[in-house]
Design a protein around this motif. Structure first.
Motif, mmCIF file in Angstrom:
data_model
loop_
_atom_site.group_PDB
_atom_site.id
_atom_site.type_symbol
_atom_site.label_atom_id
_atom_site.label_comp_id
_atom_site.label_asym_id
_atom_site.label_seq_id
_atom_site.Cartn_x
_atom_site.Cartn_y
_atom_site.Cartn_z
ATOM 1 N N UNK A 435 -3.782 -10.162 -3.942
ATOM 2 C CA UNK A 435 -3.224 -9.201 -4.731
ATOM 3 C C UNK A 435 -3.448 -7.810 -4.459
ATOM 4 N N UNK A 436 -4.844 -7.749 -4.437
ATOM 5 C CA UNK A 436 -5.661 -6.426 -4.362
ATOM 6 C C UNK A 436 -5.565 -5.925 -2.932
ATOM 7 N N UNK A 437 -5.613 -6.611 -2.117
ATOM 8 C CA UNK A 437 -5.597 -6.255 -0.571
ATOM 9 C C UNK A 437 -4.054 -5.650 -0.333
ATOM 10 N N UNK A 438 -3.190 -6.419 -0.614
ATOM 11 C CA UNK A 438 -1.729 -5.826 -0.274
ATOM 12 C C UNK A 438 -1.529 -4.647 -1.201
ATOM 13 N N UNK A 439 -1.965 -4.661 -2.549
ATOM 14 C CA UNK A 439 -1.701 -3.431 -3.174
ATOM 15 C C UNK A 439 -2.383 -2.234 -2.632
ATOM 16 N N UNK A 440 -3.613 -2.245 -2.123
ATOM 17 C CA UNK A 440 -4.085 -1.356 -1.491
ATOM 18 C C UNK A 440 -3.360 -0.702 -0.249
ATOM 19 N N UNK A 441 -3.069 -1.776 0.613
ATOM 20 C CA UNK A 441 -2.488 -1.613 1.968
ATOM 21 C C UNK A 441 -1.192 -0.799 1.506
ATOM 22 N N UNK A 442 -0.252 -1.308 0.672
ATOM 23 C CA UNK A 442 0.895 -0.560 0.300
ATOM 24 C C UNK A 442 0.630 1.153 -0.087
ATOM 25 N N UNK A 443 -0.296 1.149 -1.059
ATOM 26 C CA UNK A 443 -0.412 2.535 -1.819
ATOM 27 C C UNK A 443 -1.122 3.343 -0.434
ATOM 28 N N UNK A 444 -1.990 2.704 0.455
ATOM 29 C CA UNK A 444 -2.760 3.520 1.250
ATOM 30 C C UNK A 444 -1.916 4.348 2.187
ATOM 31 N N UNK A 445 -0.583 3.741 2.286
ATOM 32 C CA UNK A 445 0.479 4.266 3.191
ATOM 33 C C UNK A 445 0.901 5.623 2.381
ATOM 34 N N UNK A 446 0.539 5.781 1.221
ATOM 35 C CA UNK A 446 1.232 7.014 0.440
ATOM 36 C C UNK A 446 0.209 8.077 0.674
ATOM 37 N N UNK A 447 -1.082 7.959 1.021
ATOM 38 C CA UNK A 447 -2.199 8.907 0.809
ATOM 39 C C UNK A 447 -1.722 10.114 1.721
ATOM 40 N N UNK A 448 -1.425 9.793 3.147
ATOM 41 C CA UNK A 448 -1.002 10.882 4.077
ATOM 42 C C UNK A 448 -0.149 11.884 3.623
ATOM 43 N N UNK A 449 0.895 11.336 2.613
ATOM 44 C CA UNK A 449 1.774 12.278 1.984
ATOM 45 C C UNK A 449 1.005 13.046 0.769
ATOM 46 N N UNK A 450 0.260 12.368 0.010
ATOM 47 C CA UNK A 450 -0.314 13.453 -0.881
ATOM 48 C C UNK A 450 -1.247 14.159 -0.256
ATOM 49 N N UNK A 451 -2.025 13.910 0.702
ATOM 50 C CA UNK A 451 -3.051 14.771 1.309
ATOM 51 C C UNK A 451 -2.330 15.901 2.074
ATOM 52 N N UNK A 452 -1.129 15.637 2.522
ATOM 53 C CA UNK A 452 -0.305 16.614 3.377
ATOM 54 C C UNK A 452 -0.031 17.833 2.482
#
Length: 454
Positions: A435-452
């Motif tokens: 549950x935790x691993x796949x939650x982070x994997x999905x949300x980590x895909x959003x970080x480049x957006x927020x950083x940009x």
């Protein structure tokens, strides 16, 4: 001829059996309990600032033109990549300026969805903090008339422009699809919108049971044996991929256009379906039941002896509910006692094997997440039978949650042998780690957006 007979026999058996199976289709009870743990560290490391709450109406008024294009593109994506996808009727297409009602209709979700500005509050929130907040009745966040898992939650209302944390927004939103978003969407559910949405008749489950109607959106039977899928093609009509991709795309756009609140809220909605698929009973239609045994039980039923089939239905439903019950009460207790070292909470935060997990892509839904859960289903079912009191797991005359609506299996298991407690803890911890691993994997895909954007 023999193969045709076997397929027909299996079809009859599965049709009747899954009428009851999805009635307890809420996967993990209260997703927020896991999401807070899974994402606290990565969101803190990214130092994401507080964000301002924004009404859906305000978001739509500013982004209607882009949303029109986005949802058109999503429709084409779903038609191309989601097997058995029922095309959205052209009459439901979102067009600017676009109202709230038109948006919900274009998403083909419950048009009566409440969607207030709110947050769910952790079970260990201080009474002083809650006293200063404006509490929100549970009836204001869900369309359900009876929702035991929602009724146990504490909600507060937030105002337009109020600063809130990204973690609280996405954690609260990760539980929200269970508040009625996917209810009544099929043409045989007795709703006016279900008749317009174009999904067809409910592929399985009892269309008369309100909560059961969401099941085909929250489960994925992607790894059943070929003989089962050949016999019961209706099992292929499950659509978590459609929901995940649509909400991920909306989150992506919201972040890029400066609507961070809706970016995190849409992300939470998408996350819900990913987390659902980490629950073995949402990735395997009949855990612990072999094809030969299915055939034998169905033969008995056809011969006028339906007892075995009724018992299988009850036991499957009870075990599904028992797993969720243990998970909920164990995690809720850990929060209430500020026990961050609890094995389940620690498991959700566990990152030891994430280096072996590829970055999230849409294909992971089938190739990794649901495959992992399906592989664990038989062992999970067997474990429940071995370690939990037989009354709740192996007695076909007992209906879990009905005779004892407030049953707490976590508390009850403390009276069992220590070995049983440890085995249950280890098994559920393993599932919660996924549950935790796949939650982070999905949300980590959003970080480049927020950083940009910064």
């Amino acid at each position: 001829m023999r193969n045709d007979y076997l397929r027909h026999t299996l079809w009859l058996f599965l049709c009747s059996l899954v009428l009851v199976f999805p009635a307890k289709s809420f996967a993990w009870s209260n997703h927020a309990l896991g999401t807070w743990q899974a994402l606290a560290e990565p969101l803190d490391e990214k130092k994401i600032p507080q964000i301002r709450a924004e009404s859906l109406e305000n978001f739509l008024s500013k982004e209607a033109h882009a949303i029109e294009r986005l949802l058109d593109a999503e429709e084409q994506w779903a038609r191309t990549y989601v097997p058995s996808y029922p095309a959205r009727p052209e009459s439901l297409r979102f067009q600017r300026p676009g109202s709230r009602a038109q948006f919900l209709t274009a998403l083909r979700i419950n048009p009566n969805a409440k969607l207030p500005l709110y947050l769910q509050i952790k079970p260990n929130a201080s009474s002083a903090a809650l006293a200063l907040a404006e509490k929100l009745p549970w009836q204001d966040v869900t369309t359900l008339s009876h929702a035991p898992s929602v009724e146990k939650c504490a909600f507060i209302q937030i105002k337009e422009g109020e600063k809130v944390t990204a973690l609280d927004v996405i954690a609260s939103a990760s539980d929200e699809p269970d508040y009625g978003l996917d209810l009544g969407l099929w043409e045989d559910n007795g709703t006016s919108y279900g008749q317009r949405y174009g999904f067809g008749k409910e592929p399985f489950g009892n269309p008369a049971l309100e909560y059961a109607t969401q099941a085909p959106f929250h489960i994925g039977f992607f790894h059943e044996s070929p003989i089962i899928l050949a016999a019961a093609g209706f099992l292929k009509r499950t659509y978590p991929e459609y929901r995940i991709h649509m909400y991920q795309s909306l989150a992506d756009h919201a972040f890029r256009s400066g609507h961070d609140y809706w970016g995190w809220r849409f992300a939470g909605w998408a996350l819900h379906y990913i987390q659902d698929l980490t629950q073995p009973y949402h990735a395997s239609v009949l855990p612990g039941l072999s094809v030969p045994r299915m055939l034998w039980i169905n033969a008995l039923d056809l011969a006028g002896a339906p007892t075995a089939k009724r018992e299988v239905i009850t036991l499957l439903s009870n075990r599904h509910a028992a797993l969720e019950n243990y998970q909920y009460y164990r995690m809720h207790s850990a929060y209430a006692m500020n026990n961050e070292s609890d094995e389940l909470l620690s498991a959700v935060r566990q990152t030891s094997y994430e280096r072996n997990i590829a970055a999230y892509t849409t294909s992971a839904i089938r190739q990794v997440i649901s495959k992992e859960s399906h592989a664990a289903a038989d062992a999970t079912d067997a474990l429940l039978e071995q370690v939990l009191p037989a009354k709740y797991i192996s007695d076909p005359n007992y209906q879990f949650g009905e005779a004892e609506p407030n049953i707490n299996l976590f508390a009850l298991l403390k009276q069992s042998p220590l070995a049983h407690q440890q085995r249950m803890s280890e098994a559920v911890s393993g599932l919660m780690m996924n549950f935790g691993v796949h939650s982070r994997s999905f949300v980590n895909a959003l970080f480049p957006i927020t950083k940009a954007k910064k």
